[in-house]
Motif scaffolding. Structure first.
Motif, PDB file in Angstrom:
ATOM      1  N   LEU A 165     -36.215  -3.849  45.084  1.00 60.73           N
ATOM      2  CA  LEU A 165     -37.454  -3.467  45.759  1.00 60.73           C
ATOM      3  C   LEU A 165     -37.276  -3.466  47.279  1.00 60.73           C
ATOM      4  CD1 LEU A 165     -39.920  -5.384  43.425  1.00 60.73           C
ATOM      5  CD2 LEU A 165     -39.795  -2.898  43.707  1.00 60.73           C
ATOM      6  N   ALA A 166     -36.471  -4.393  47.790  1.00 62.22           N
ATOM      7  CA  ALA A 166     -36.182  -4.415  49.230  1.00 62.22           C
ATOM      8  C   ALA A 166     -35.474  -3.129  49.644  1.00 62.22           C
ATOM      9  CB  ALA A 166     -35.338  -5.639  49.577  1.00 62.22           C
ATOM     10  N   SER A 167     -34.518  -2.678  48.843  1.00 61.00           N
ATOM     11  CA  SER A 167     -33.807  -1.428  49.156  1.00 61.00           C
ATOM     12  C   SER A 167     -34.769  -0.252  49.160  1.00 61.00           C
ATOM     13  CB  SER A 167     -32.690  -1.196  48.142  1.00 61.00           C
ATOM     14  OG  SER A 167     -31.697  -2.199  48.237  1.00 61.00           O
ATOM     15  N   ARG A 168     -35.696  -0.225  48.205  1.00 64.02           N
ATOM     16  CA  ARG A 168     -36.680   0.861  48.154  1.00 64.02           C
ATOM     17  C   ARG A 168     -37.551   0.854  49.417  1.00 64.02           C
ATOM     18  NH1 ARG A 168     -37.413   3.566  42.887  1.00 64.02           N
ATOM     19  NH2 ARG A 168     -35.660   2.811  41.662  1.00 64.02           N
ATOM     20  N   LYS A 169     -38.027  -0.321  49.775  1.00 57.70           N
ATOM     21  CA  LYS A 169     -38.885  -0.419  50.970  1.00 57.70           C
ATOM     22  C   LYS A 169     -38.128   0.047  52.213  1.00 57.70           C
ATOM     23  CE  LYS A 169     -41.373  -3.810  53.819  1.00 57.70           C
ATOM     24  NZ  LYS A 169     -40.509  -3.725  55.010  1.00 57.70           N
ATOM     25  N   ALA A 207     -42.794  -9.737  54.873  1.00 58.66           N
ATOM     26  CA  ALA A 207     -43.237  -8.341  54.911  1.00 58.66           C
ATOM     27  C   ALA A 207     -42.926  -7.631  53.598  1.00 58.66           C
ATOM     28  CB  ALA A 207     -42.570  -7.607  56.077  1.00 58.66           C
ATOM     29  N   LEU A 208     -41.787  -7.960  52.991  1.00 56.06           N
ATOM     30  CA  LEU A 208     -41.436  -7.387  51.689  1.00 56.06           C
ATOM     31  C   LEU A 208     -42.437  -7.844  50.628  1.00 56.06           C
ATOM     32  CD1 LEU A 208     -39.580  -5.872  49.721  1.00 56.06           C
ATOM     33  CD2 LEU A 208     -38.160  -7.946  49.598  1.00 56.06           C
ATOM     34  N   ALA A 209     -42.797  -9.124  50.673  1.00 54.49           N
ATOM     35  CA  ALA A 209     -43.765  -9.649  49.701  1.00 54.49           C
ATOM     36  C   ALA A 209     -45.100  -8.911  49.818  1.00 54.49           C
ATOM     37  CB  ALA A 209     -43.957 -11.144  49.914  1.00 54.49           C
ATOM     38  N   GLU A 223     -48.893  -4.822  47.691  1.00 58.53           N
ATOM     39  CA  GLU A 223     -49.748  -3.656  47.910  1.00 58.53           C
ATOM     40  C   GLU A 223     -49.310  -2.432  47.118  1.00 58.53           C
ATOM     41  OE1 GLU A 223     -49.596  -3.138  52.118  1.00 58.53           O
ATOM     42  OE2 GLU A 223     -51.034  -4.762  52.541  1.00 58.53           O
ATOM     43  N   LYS A 224     -48.013  -2.254  46.950  1.00 62.73           N
ATOM     44  CA  LYS A 224     -47.485  -1.014  46.378  1.00 62.73           C
ATOM     45  C   LYS A 224     -46.974  -1.145  44.934  1.00 62.73           C
ATOM     46  CE  LYS A 224     -47.755   1.183  50.405  1.00 62.73           C
ATOM     47  NZ  LYS A 224     -48.690   2.286  50.646  1.00 62.73           N
ATOM     48  N   GLY A 225     -46.635  -2.355  44.519  1.00 63.92           N
ATOM     49  CA  GLY A 225     -45.940  -2.530  43.246  1.00 63.92           C
ATOM     50  C   GLY A 225     -46.836  -2.372  42.031  1.00 63.92           C
ATOM     51  N   ALA A 226     -46.209  -2.156  40.887  1.00 66.73           N
ATOM     52  CA  ALA A 226     -46.912  -2.074  39.599  1.00 66.73           C
ATOM     53  C   ALA A 226     -46.175  -2.936  38.590  1.00 66.73           C
ATOM     54  CB  ALA A 226     -46.988  -0.632  39.116  1.00 66.73           C
ATOM     55  N   ALA A 265     -39.663 -12.927  46.976  1.00 67.95           N
ATOM     56  CA  ALA A 265     -39.516 -12.031  48.123  1.00 67.95           C
ATOM     57  C   ALA A 265     -40.026 -12.688  49.399  1.00 67.95           C
ATOM     58  CB  ALA A 265     -40.260 -10.725  47.860  1.00 67.95           C
ATOM     59  N   GLY A 266     -41.167 -13.365  49.297  1.00 64.59           N
ATOM     60  CA  GLY A 266     -41.778 -13.982  50.467  1.00 64.59           C
ATOM     61  C   GLY A 266     -40.997 -15.137  51.035  1.00 64.59           C
ATOM     62  N   ALA A 267     -40.134 -15.756  50.220  1.00 62.47           N
ATOM     63  CA  ALA A 267     -39.352 -16.889  50.711  1.00 62.47           C
ATOM     64  C   ALA A 267     -38.405 -16.477  51.830  1.00 62.47           C
ATOM     65  CB  ALA A 267     -38.565 -17.506  49.555  1.00 62.47           C
TER      66      ALA A 267
END
Length: 471
Positions: free
Chosen positions: A168-172, A208-210, A215-218, A202-204
């Motif tokens: 997900l980080a790579s996608r962002k 910003a990724l978290a 907001e965007k994930g499903a 992610a937030g750890a």
């Protein structure tokens, strides 16, 4: 003998993929390339591709084993599913898996695929214990080996959450939409749980990724059901006789299968309803039904079978007294459920009894008995809390709990992620209050049960009867 491959010619009644596999492009990455996925989600995807062809080929990932990947790739991704019941048997060759990938050898390729916009859905079957869920807080267990490793070194993940976060980080970072994460493991509200764990991990390291994932994930929840025993040499020999070629990845299963899914996907999905999948707004009623009726009774049968020396579920169900205990447990558990849209619960219980008794399915009680500390909270303990809250005595739940405790006391090599805590509890059990050390395992039992002396006494009474051989 020849091996199953894309060039195999069949002369017998074998159901084959009814679409052009050469034109199939990947769109799904599945993590957890075990027997269940290949007899369930991959079969549904085969039906979807037949009904409405599209770029929904599966790349199957094994996080731990390279053997299954090597053998599947040697067969061009093909394998057979033999469906058996008292009415007969049939064989299907499944073609929806394009190739397999071993994460232990191909981490970089897995990370590349997670970043590839062509992969729109990541499905998961890795068992409950792989997520690193803290039973006390409901968040990340930061002492879980893979969670700890992936928090310390997020660029080189080894666990399911670490891979999801890295992808997900790579996608962002690339300005791409996230993939949809579809958990198919037996966790209550599994989509919400996995979403929370992914966001926390992610937030750890990257708040910003978290936020972006939030907001965007499903993360749609889903409920899956099909009994798929581990393959044996006997089952492989049956498949060879039916196919006329050797298939080292063949599986045997029952006719019944079910998949209920929240219809929330970011970039489309296969037409899984062609295989009978049900898309709903809320999976929770179906999930609770399955966890408390099928899985709860399955666990009870497994511990009873282990204590009585019965190897398979069908052996337990062949004893009328034990089959009646299973039915009575379901009849108690069904009282803790809300109505389930489209499901006749009495008929569902009758189906379960028939499925468990299927004489052609060799489902080992030892296999089901594994990982009790991960399974029982949702299968048994949650229903107990609801039953007691409704003013009932939860006697059947007490019996199921006592069976697990008796099994734990009698099984020094118990296969459980909290094995040392379970073994310590077994060693500390006293005649006056034998269940007390088990109730003291942190986060295992809900506080409503830990503090209910009357129900704990009922568990002790059932345990005494079990150990005396009276039930």
């Amino acid at each position: 003998m020849d091996r199953l491959s894309a060039s195999t010619q069949f002369s017998g009644p074998v159901v084959l993929p009814a679409y052009d596999r050469k034109a199939l492009e990947p769109g799904i990455l599945h993590i957890g390339l075990g027997a269940f996925h290949r007899a369930h989600q991959a079969v549904y995807t085969d039906a979807a591709l037949t009904e409405e062809f599209g770029p929904w080929g599966i790349i199957g990932v094994s996080l731990r084993s390279a053997d299954i990947v090597r053998e599947l790739n040697e067969q061009d991704g093909l394998y057979s599913v033999v469906t058996r019941s008292g009415a007969g048997e049939s064989v299907q060759v499944v073609g929806s898996i394009i190739k397999g990938l071993a994460a232990v050898e191909e981490r970089d390729e897995l990370l590349r695929l997670l970043a590839d916009p062509e992969i729109r859905i990541v499905t998961i079957t890795v068992t409950e214990k792989a997520y690193g869920l803290d039973p006390v807080s409901g968040g990340l267990d930061r002492g879980h080996p893979s969670v700890k490793a992936d928090l310390e070194n997020p660029a080189a993940p080894i666990g399911i959450l670490g891979y999801l976060v890295a992808g997900l980080a790579s996608r962002k970072n690339a300005g791409l939409p996230p993939f949809t994460v579809l958990c198919c493991d037996n966790l209550p509200t599994n989509g919400r749980i996995v979403r929370g764990l992914v966001i926390e991990m992610a937030g750890a390291n990257d708040p910003a990724l978290a936020t972006w994932i939030s907001e965007k994930g499903a993360f749609p929840s889903s409920m899956v059901d099909r009994i798929v025993p581990a393959a044996t040499e006997e089952s492989r020999a049956r498949a060879t006789a039916m196919l006329g070629v050797e298939d080292r990845q063949s599986l045997e299963t029952e006719p019944f299968m079910q998949w209920v899914i929240e219809d929330h996907f970011i970039s489309g999905r296969p037409k899984w309803e062609a295989g009978g999948a049900l898309f709903v707004d809320d999976v929770e009623p179906y999930e609770k039904m399955k966890l408390r009726l099928l899985n709860g009774a399955h666990s009870m049968i497994a511990y009873l079978g282990q204590l009585k020396g019965l190897e398979f579920v069908r052996d337990v169900m062949a004893v009328p007294e034990y089959a009646q205990l299973a039915r009575r447990h379901m009849q108690a558990a069904v009282k803790t459920l809300d109505p389930v849209p489209g499901i006749d619960l009495k008929h569902y219980i009758d189906q379960l009894i028939e499925r468990f008794a299927n004489p052609t399915i060799a489902h080992r009680t030892r296999q089901i008995a594994m990982d009790g500390t991960q399974k029982l909270p949702q299968r048994i303990f949650a229903g107990t809390v609801d039953d007691l809250a409704a003013g009932r005595d939860a006697a059947s739940f007490a019996y199921a709990t006592a069976l697990w405790i008796a099994y734990a006391k009698r099984t020094p090599d118990i296969d459980d992620p909290r094995r040392e805590e379970v073994r310590a509890a077994a060693a500390q059990a006293s005649p006056d209050d034998p269940s007390a050390p088990f109730f003291a395992i942190p986060g295992l039992f809900p506080q409503a049960l830990v503090g209910n002396r009357g129900w704990r006494d009922r568990v002790n009474a059932k345990l005494e009867e079990i150990e005396a051989g009276r039930i």
